[in-house]
Write a protein that holds these residues in place. Sequence first.
Motif, short mmCIF file in Angstrom:
data_model
loop_
_atom_site.label_atom_id
_atom_site.label_comp_id
_atom_site.label_asym_id
_atom_site.label_seq_id
_atom_site.Cartn_x
_atom_site.Cartn_y
_atom_site.Cartn_z
N GLY A 18 -15.51 18.99 28.27
CA GLY A 18 -15.98 20.26 27.87
C GLY A 18 -17.45 20.46 27.70
N ASP A 19 -18.04 21.00 26.56
CA ASP A 19 -19.41 21.26 26.45
C ASP A 19 -19.89 20.91 24.93
OD1 ASP A 19 -19.03 23.83 25.29
OD2 ASP A 19 -18.67 24.52 27.26
N ALA A 20 -21.22 20.98 24.67
CA ALA A 20 -21.45 20.90 23.42
C ALA A 20 -21.14 21.91 22.44
CB ALA A 20 -23.11 20.65 23.39
N ALA A 21 -21.15 23.17 22.95
CA ALA A 21 -20.72 24.28 21.87
C ALA A 21 -19.12 23.96 21.52
CB ALA A 21 -20.92 25.48 22.53
N ALA A 22 -18.50 23.86 22.52
CA ALA A 22 -17.01 23.53 22.09
C ALA A 22 -16.72 22.46 21.28
CB ALA A 22 -16.10 23.36 23.55
N ALA A 23 -17.19 21.41 21.45
CA ALA A 23 -17.38 20.37 20.70
C ALA A 23 -17.64 20.58 19.00
CB ALA A 23 -18.14 19.21 21.25
N GLY A 24 -18.88 21.28 18.87
CA GLY A 24 -19.38 21.74 17.83
C GLY A 24 -18.28 22.47 16.98
N ARG A 25 -17.68 23.63 17.84
CA ARG A 25 -16.86 24.38 17.35
C ARG A 25 -15.39 23.69 16.77
NH1 ARG A 25 -18.54 27.92 21.39
NH2 ARG A 25 -16.78 27.25 22.78
N SER A 26 -15.15 22.78 17.34
CA SER A 26 -13.95 21.87 17.21
C SER A 26 -13.91 21.11 15.90
CB SER A 26 -13.54 20.90 18.29
OG SER A 26 -14.33 19.75 18.39
N VAL A 27 -15.10 20.72 15.37
CA VAL A 27 -15.39 20.29 13.96
C VAL A 27 -15.68 21.14 12.90
CG1 VAL A 27 -17.07 18.59 12.88
CG2 VAL A 27 -16.36 18.02 15.15
N MET A 28 -16.57 21.96 13.33
CA MET A 28 -17.25 23.09 12.13
C MET A 28 -16.67 24.22 12.11
SD MET A 28 -20.14 21.39 11.44
CE MET A 28 -21.39 22.37 11.14
N GLU A 29 -15.83 24.84 13.00
CA GLU A 29 -14.94 25.91 12.94
C GLU A 29 -13.45 25.58 12.82
OE1 GLU A 29 -16.33 28.78 15.76
OE2 GLU A 29 -18.48 28.87 15.15
N THR A 30 -12.92 25.02 13.67
CA THR A 30 -11.63 24.75 13.72
C THR A 30 -11.02 23.83 12.91
OG1 THR A 30 -11.48 23.49 15.76
CG2 THR A 30 -11.57 25.99 15.74
N TRP A 39 -20.75 14.45 18.42
CA TRP A 39 -22.00 13.84 18.47
C TRP A 39 -22.72 14.55 19.70
CZ3 TRP A 39 -23.93 11.12 22.90
CH2 TRP A 39 -25.06 10.24 22.75
N ASN A 40 -24.09 14.24 19.69
CA ASN A 40 -25.19 14.72 20.68
C ASN A 40 -25.03 16.18 20.76
OD1 ASN A 40 -27.24 14.32 22.37
ND2 ASN A 40 -25.88 13.90 23.92
N LEU A 41 -24.95 17.13 19.86
CA LEU A 41 -24.82 18.45 20.18
C LEU A 41 -25.93 19.30 20.16
CD1 LEU A 41 -21.70 19.34 17.90
CD2 LEU A 41 -21.71 18.24 20.21
N GLN A 42 -26.62 19.02 21.46
CA GLN A 42 -28.08 19.71 21.67
C GLN A 42 -27.82 21.20 21.84
OE1 GLN A 42 -30.05 17.76 24.79
NE2 GLN A 42 -28.94 15.70 24.41
N LEU A 43 -27.87 21.96 20.73
CA LEU A 43 -27.60 23.41 20.51
C LEU A 43 -28.53 24.01 19.58
CD1 LEU A 43 -23.65 23.20 19.64
CD2 LEU A 43 -24.51 23.67 22.00
#
Length: 358
Positions: free
Chosen positions: A241-253, A260-264
């Motif tokens: 996937g990508d950094a944004a999708a990984a971030g959402r899967s933890v922070m939003e859903t 890790w390594n979410l360069q956003l």
Amino acid sequence: MKQIALICGSAALVGMSTMAVADGHEARGRDGEVKIIYWQAPSILNPFLSGGTKDVEAASLVIEPLARYNEKGELVPWLVDSVPTVANGGVSADLTSITWNITPGIMWSDGTPFTSADVKFTYEYCTDPDGGCAQVTKFNGVSSVETPDAQTVVVNFEQQTPFPYGPFVGGESPILQAAQFADCVGAKASECTEENFNPIGTGAYVVDEFRPNDVIVLSANDNYREAGKPAFAKVTFKGGGDAAAAGRSVMETGEYDYAWNLQLAPDVIAQMEAAGKGTPVAGFGPLVERIMLNHTNPDPSLGPDERAVIRPHPFLQDPAVYKALSLAIDRELLVEIGYGKAGKVTCNWVPAPAAVNS
């Protein structure tokens, strides 16, 4: 209750162990399953065939080195009693050898003893000229590895080596089981799919399933040397996937527990945090974004033959020019916009850990 974390800077997987601390009296695997997501998916679990951080960190859950570094940059013993030094007699006075004493009783996950023979084999495996070992520089200057007994490893160097902690130290130089990889030396190294995808290790977890560039499923190692550890019975390590999708899967859903390594951009992470399902954690590491200047003369009128000769740049040799360029860069603004909490302004090539940032 598991702590939900999102790492927006460089960080190591060992940080997962801080979620639940065992005191030696609690049951192994008491905290159930933990789900990790890396948007850069691991493709192999043998760090000697890959220099990628994603592969090294995934493999570190399974295979381990003799010693490693903690979050403060301090060298700590891992599969040995102590870190050898000149003071404790582990490093020779002439700095040409280092002796490691393996902690008694350590077992591979298959129940067989971990011995010095496995360490020596790992050296031979990585230094085979036909093997294409990605970590061969860890063994630069090593003349031989000796095994006086099953618990002792002596690394000899060709010359005085003030820092003898390259071989078998850190996640990039773990120990492979000699019995498992015996037929994977030299040109055969990359052909051993089963071994490279499912290594037998001394680490906290064993591989149940590995689908390269997709997902790794691991379970607690019943032969792990520390009682009550690991805290998690199962690890699902998802990649892609990508950094944004990984971030959402933890922070939003809340589908995953750790990313890790979410360069956003900092504002994007702040919006994710507003969902209330996770906490961003900035792990400040030693990587530095920098501008490198070409000191050669780029004048096209010189012609290809002249430009092939290194000639100094007409004005970049002046310290005043360097100072002016430096003053023109708003470092604070760049860090705020590009990295947020995950970045800091530094003047050092190696800004972390604190012990070396002086």
